[in-house]
Design an enzyme around this catalytic site. Sequence first.
Site, PDB file in Angstrom:
ATOM      1  CB  SER A  38      -0.929   0.007   1.218  1.00 14.43           C
ATOM      2  OG  SER A  38      -0.184  -0.119   2.428  1.00 14.43           O
ATOM      3  N   GLY A  75      -1.989  -4.242   1.095  1.00 15.88           N
ATOM      4  CA  GLY A  75      -2.082  -5.453   1.899  1.00 15.88           C
ATOM      5  C   GLY A  75      -1.127  -6.552   1.492  1.00 15.88           C
ATOM      6  CG  ASN A 103       1.051  -5.294   4.553  1.00 17.47           C
ATOM      7  OD1 ASN A 103       0.416  -4.643   5.375  1.00 17.47           O
ATOM      8  ND2 ASN A 103       1.126  -4.945   3.278  1.00 17.47           N
ATOM      9  CG  ASP A 184      -3.387   4.653   8.442  1.00 15.24           C
ATOM     10  OD1 ASP A 184      -2.412   5.427   8.516  1.00 15.24           O
ATOM     11  OD2 ASP A 184      -3.658   4.008   7.410  1.00 15.24           O
ATOM     12  CG  HIS A 187      -1.145   3.610   4.763  1.00 11.01           C
ATOM     13  ND1 HIS A 187      -2.030   3.039   5.644  1.00 11.01           N
ATOM     14  CD2 HIS A 187      -0.702   2.614   3.951  1.00 11.01           C
ATOM     15  CE1 HIS A 187      -2.144   1.747   5.366  1.00 11.01           C
ATOM     16  NE2 HIS A 187      -1.340   1.464   4.353  1.00 11.01           N
TER      17      HIS A 187
END
Length: 211
Positions: A38, A75, A103, A184, A187
């Site tokens: 991402s 992801g 991830n 979040d 990012h």
Amino acid sequence: MDRRRRGRKAALPLVAVLLGWLANGPALACKLAILGDSLTAGFGLVREEAFPARLEQALRARGITCAVLDAGVSGDTSAGGAARIDWVLADRPTHLLVELGGNDALRALPPAALEANLDRIVRTAKEHGVQVMLAGMLAPPNLGSDYGKAFEAVYLELARRHHVPLYPFFLDGVVLQRDLMQPDGIHPNGRGVDVIVARIVPMIESFLQGK
């Protein structure tokens, strides 16, 4: 055959090349694919703000014309990247930047699995004559220092083994900076992407120029 006829025949291939150039534009000798998650795909951002687009702009500002291909999937893990490498190479990139591992760390996957997956990616790309650069990732501190050291060591070992350049930490200068991150905390926002690009572009420039 007289000289005039020979000259006309010799000129035909050149005319064809010029007509093709005018119709399609010049072929780019440099094509950089970014195999990532991402952070490459630009989660939460419009396409123009994402890392591949901003990197291509930064390279052009430095006088480097290179198509930057977005091969990011939100992801994605290193295993996912390894499964997609043949698809990415089908676009015939000249260079590959591998931005994977975030991830894996968030899921606390074994560093040995990360190493095996990234090793496959690098080996496959090099077998196709593609130049490779790694962008490293760090594990969250809550996973413990032993895991963090083992995770970081994966990138160092792969860079040594395959003689490829390594940018140690993709989110350098951005992570934990609230004004550069999305809510979040994972990012980067548009300003954060610009910081990442500004920090990594000198190394990518050297990578593309074979220095």
